[in-house]
Design a protein around this motif. Structure first.
Motif, PDB file in Angstrom:
ATOM      1  N   LEU A  81       0.736  -1.203   0.031  1.00  0.00           N
ATOM      2  CA  LEU A  81       0.016   0.056   0.001  1.00  0.00           C
ATOM      3  C   LEU A  81       0.898   1.203  -0.198  1.00  0.00           C
ATOM      4  O   LEU A  81       0.446   2.582  -0.548  1.00  0.00           O
ATOM      5  CB  LEU A  81      -0.854  -0.042   1.135  1.00  0.00           C
ATOM      6  CG  LEU A  81      -1.796  -1.154   1.350  1.00  0.00           C
ATOM      7  CD1 LEU A  81      -3.018  -1.042   2.536  1.00  0.00           C
ATOM      8  CD2 LEU A  81      -2.768  -1.251  -0.053  1.00  0.00           C
ATOM      9  N   ARG A  82       1.939   1.403   0.556  1.00  0.00           N
ATOM     10  CA  ARG A  82       2.561   2.425   0.735  1.00  0.00           C
ATOM     11  C   ARG A  82       3.430   2.743  -0.511  1.00  0.00           C
ATOM     12  O   ARG A  82       3.165   3.782  -1.033  1.00  0.00           O
ATOM     13  CB  ARG A  82       4.024   2.224   1.616  1.00  0.00           C
ATOM     14  CG  ARG A  82       4.943   3.255   1.770  1.00  0.00           C
ATOM     15  CD  ARG A  82       5.986   3.011   2.800  1.00  0.00           C
ATOM     16  NE  ARG A  82       5.717   2.885   4.054  1.00  0.00           N
ATOM     17  CZ  ARG A  82       6.437   2.579   5.127  1.00  0.00           C
ATOM     18  NH1 ARG A  82       7.775   2.609   4.759  1.00  0.00           N
ATOM     19  NH2 ARG A  82       5.967   2.426   6.321  1.00  0.00           N
ATOM     20  N   MET A  83       3.945   1.694  -1.439  1.00  0.00           N
ATOM     21  CA  MET A  83       4.393   2.151  -2.636  1.00  0.00           C
ATOM     22  C   MET A  83       3.356   2.451  -3.707  1.00  0.00           C
ATOM     23  O   MET A  83       3.582   3.072  -4.545  1.00  0.00           O
ATOM     24  CB  MET A  83       5.055   0.715  -3.155  1.00  0.00           C
ATOM     25  CG  MET A  83       6.466   0.397  -2.033  1.00  0.00           C
ATOM     26  SD  MET A  83       7.675   1.747  -2.300  1.00  0.00           S
ATOM     27  CE  MET A  83       7.634   2.207  -3.966  1.00  0.00           C
ATOM     28  N   LEU A  84       2.052   1.862  -3.610  1.00  0.00           N
ATOM     29  CA  LEU A  84       0.895   1.958  -4.291  1.00  0.00           C
ATOM     30  C   LEU A  84       0.823   3.667  -4.247  1.00  0.00           C
ATOM     31  O   LEU A  84       0.512   4.301  -5.387  1.00  0.00           O
ATOM     32  CB  LEU A  84      -0.243   1.133  -4.180  1.00  0.00           C
ATOM     33  CG  LEU A  84      -0.090   0.014  -4.633  1.00  0.00           C
ATOM     34  CD1 LEU A  84      -1.295  -0.880  -4.297  1.00  0.00           C
ATOM     35  CD2 LEU A  84      -0.233  -0.098  -6.219  1.00  0.00           C
ATOM     36  N   ARG A  85       0.775   3.886  -3.008  1.00  0.00           N
ATOM     37  CA  ARG A  85       0.265   5.681  -2.806  1.00  0.00           C
ATOM     38  C   ARG A  85       1.573   6.094  -3.231  1.00  0.00           C
ATOM     39  O   ARG A  85       1.119   7.270  -3.967  1.00  0.00           O
ATOM     40  CB  ARG A  85       0.469   5.681  -1.383  1.00  0.00           C
ATOM     41  CG  ARG A  85      -0.904   4.989  -0.565  1.00  0.00           C
ATOM     42  CD  ARG A  85      -0.784   5.434   0.858  1.00  0.00           C
ATOM     43  NE  ARG A  85      -1.946   4.688   1.742  1.00  0.00           N
ATOM     44  CZ  ARG A  85      -1.370   3.960   2.547  1.00  0.00           C
ATOM     45  NH1 ARG A  85      -0.255   3.521   2.752  1.00  0.00           N
ATOM     46  NH2 ARG A  85      -2.333   3.284   3.279  1.00  0.00           N
ATOM     47  N   MET A  86       2.580   5.694  -3.212  1.00  0.00           N
ATOM     48  CA  MET A  86       3.695   6.509  -4.195  1.00  0.00           C
ATOM     49  C   MET A  86       3.758   6.676  -5.441  1.00  0.00           C
ATOM     50  O   MET A  86       3.741   7.650  -6.234  1.00  0.00           O
ATOM     51  CB  MET A  86       5.092   5.877  -3.481  1.00  0.00           C
ATOM     52  CG  MET A  86       6.450   6.597  -4.235  1.00  0.00           C
ATOM     53  SD  MET A  86       6.512   8.410  -3.558  1.00  0.00           S
ATOM     54  CE  MET A  86       6.828   7.981  -1.755  1.00  0.00           C
ATOM     55  N   TYR A  87       3.406   5.695  -6.064  1.00  0.00           N
ATOM     56  CA  TYR A  87       3.136   5.417  -7.632  1.00  0.00           C
ATOM     57  C   TYR A  87       1.889   6.201  -7.906  1.00  0.00           C
ATOM     58  O   TYR A  87       2.176   7.134  -9.046  1.00  0.00           O
ATOM     59  CB  TYR A  87       2.813   4.027  -8.110  1.00  0.00           C
ATOM     60  CG  TYR A  87       3.781   2.847  -7.655  1.00  0.00           C
ATOM     61  CD1 TYR A  87       5.295   3.548  -7.674  1.00  0.00           C
ATOM     62  CD2 TYR A  87       3.520   1.688  -7.292  1.00  0.00           C
ATOM     63  CE1 TYR A  87       6.257   2.503  -7.451  1.00  0.00           C
ATOM     64  CE2 TYR A  87       4.537   0.812  -7.211  1.00  0.00           C
ATOM     65  CZ  TYR A  87       5.850   1.043  -7.134  1.00  0.00           C
ATOM     66  OH  TYR A  87       6.865   0.144  -6.745  1.00  0.00           O
ATOM     67  N   TYR A  88       0.979   6.392  -7.372  1.00  0.00           N
ATOM     68  CA  TYR A  88      -0.243   7.175  -7.743  1.00  0.00           C
ATOM     69  C   TYR A  88       0.096   8.762  -7.486  1.00  0.00           C
ATOM     70  O   TYR A  88      -0.311   9.543  -8.236  1.00  0.00           O
ATOM     71  CB  TYR A  88      -1.549   6.898  -6.640  1.00  0.00           C
ATOM     72  CG  TYR A  88      -1.937   5.715  -6.953  1.00  0.00           C
ATOM     73  CD1 TYR A  88      -1.606   4.633  -7.937  1.00  0.00           C
ATOM     74  CD2 TYR A  88      -3.035   5.114  -6.170  1.00  0.00           C
ATOM     75  CE1 TYR A  88      -1.936   3.271  -8.096  1.00  0.00           C
ATOM     76  CE2 TYR A  88      -3.548   3.735  -6.196  1.00  0.00           C
ATOM     77  CZ  TYR A  88      -2.882   2.681  -7.193  1.00  0.00           C
ATOM     78  OH  TYR A  88      -3.473   1.720  -7.403  1.00  0.00           O
ATOM     79  N   ILE A  89       1.029   9.108  -6.475  1.00  0.00           N
ATOM     80  CA  ILE A  89       1.423  10.306  -6.297  1.00  0.00           C
ATOM     81  C   ILE A  89       2.121  11.007  -7.515  1.00  0.00           C
ATOM     82  O   ILE A  89       2.061  11.912  -8.131  1.00  0.00           O
ATOM     83  CB  ILE A  89       2.173  10.673  -4.947  1.00  0.00           C
ATOM     84  CG1 ILE A  89       1.114  10.691  -3.986  1.00  0.00           C
ATOM     85  CG2 ILE A  89       2.654  12.163  -4.958  1.00  0.00           C
ATOM     86  CD1 ILE A  89       1.664  10.574  -2.383  1.00  0.00           C
ATOM     87  N   LEU A  90       3.174   9.955  -7.845  1.00  0.00           N
ATOM     88  CA  LEU A  90       3.948  10.278  -9.054  1.00  0.00           C
ATOM     89  C   LEU A  90       3.207  10.330 -10.226  1.00  0.00           C
ATOM     90  O   LEU A  90       3.756  11.009 -11.163  1.00  0.00           O
ATOM     91  CB  LEU A  90       5.245   9.294  -9.287  1.00  0.00           C
ATOM     92  CG  LEU A  90       6.128   9.152  -8.059  1.00  0.00           C
ATOM     93  CD1 LEU A  90       7.177   7.848  -8.235  1.00  0.00           C
ATOM     94  CD2 LEU A  90       6.883  10.395  -8.266  1.00  0.00           C
TER      95      LEU A  90
END
Length: 218
Positions: A81-90
């Motif tokens: 979930l942490r990485m998915l949030r980061m990907y979505y922000i990018l």
């Protein structure tokens, strides 16, 4: 009948429904952009089909290799979930920047760079969302449950491609492109309500035999 009953029990859990909404939103966003990019580059930037095919194939290989070598490691090391949030922000950041950089669209390197970065983030996001979907599945009916998750994602794919026509009829290219980060932003909000640990605990409880309440005779 037993498979259907088991599927309903696990699919209607709170976090499973939230995941289904997330899959639909990201399916909508990704296929919208995947369908829009070739239309945009050919119609607006006057690329030839050969030019687009060359850039897309190179970006796909680049994204695929990064997904295999880096994507899985990042998910396992930092959390899904942490990485998915980061990907979505990018994804939101680079797409908004692209939309408001119209004066540089004709510059081939800017558009090509966006396609490469977007494709890599697309692959990373798919690795993450597939991993979450598999973890949400109940072993008893994992194939059926995962198939339904992918069907919901595919429904989003159909929605994304269908949205291009109406948007292009009423908005310019800049505002049409902004549809993608808007949907991703909605998905970013939805992902805040997913709790993998709690869902796994709920699924484990489904494995327990039903308790029979004793009948007390007065």
């Amino acid at each position: 009948r037993e498979i259907f009953k088991s599927f309903l029990r696990v699919f209607t859990l709170r976090y499973s429904l939230v995941l289904a909404l997330l899959l639909y939103l990201m399916g909508t966003a990704f296929n919208f952009m995947n369908t829009l990019i070739p239309i945009f580059t050919v119609q607006q930037l006057r690329w030839t089909n050969q030019q687009y095919s060359s850039v897309y194939s190179a970006a796909s290989i680049f994204g695929g290799l990064l997904g295999m070598l880096v994507g899985g490691y990042l998910i396992d090391h930092f959390g899904k979930l942490r990485m998915l949030r980061m990907y979505y922000i990018l994804l939101i950041g680079i797409t908004v920047s692209m939309a408001y950089s119209a004066i540089y669209w004709k510059t081939g390197y800017v558009t090509q760079l966006y396609i490469f970065v977007y494709t890599a983030l697309f692959v990373f996001s798919m690795v993450g969302i597939f991993a979450v979907s598999m973890q949400f599945c109940w072993k008893k009916i994992s194939a059926t449950q995962f198939t339904v998750y992918m069907a919901i994602s595919n429904l989003g794919y159909a929605t994304g491609s269908a949205a291009i026509g109406p948007l292009r009829a009423h908005f310019n290219w800049q505002n049409t492109i902004l549809f993608f980060p808007i949907v991703v932003a909605l998905a970013f909000l939805v992902i805040q309500f997913i709790r993998i640990k709690f869902h796994v605990e709920q699924v484990e409880k489904l494995e327990l035999p039903e308790q029979i309440n004793p009948v007390i005779i007065v």
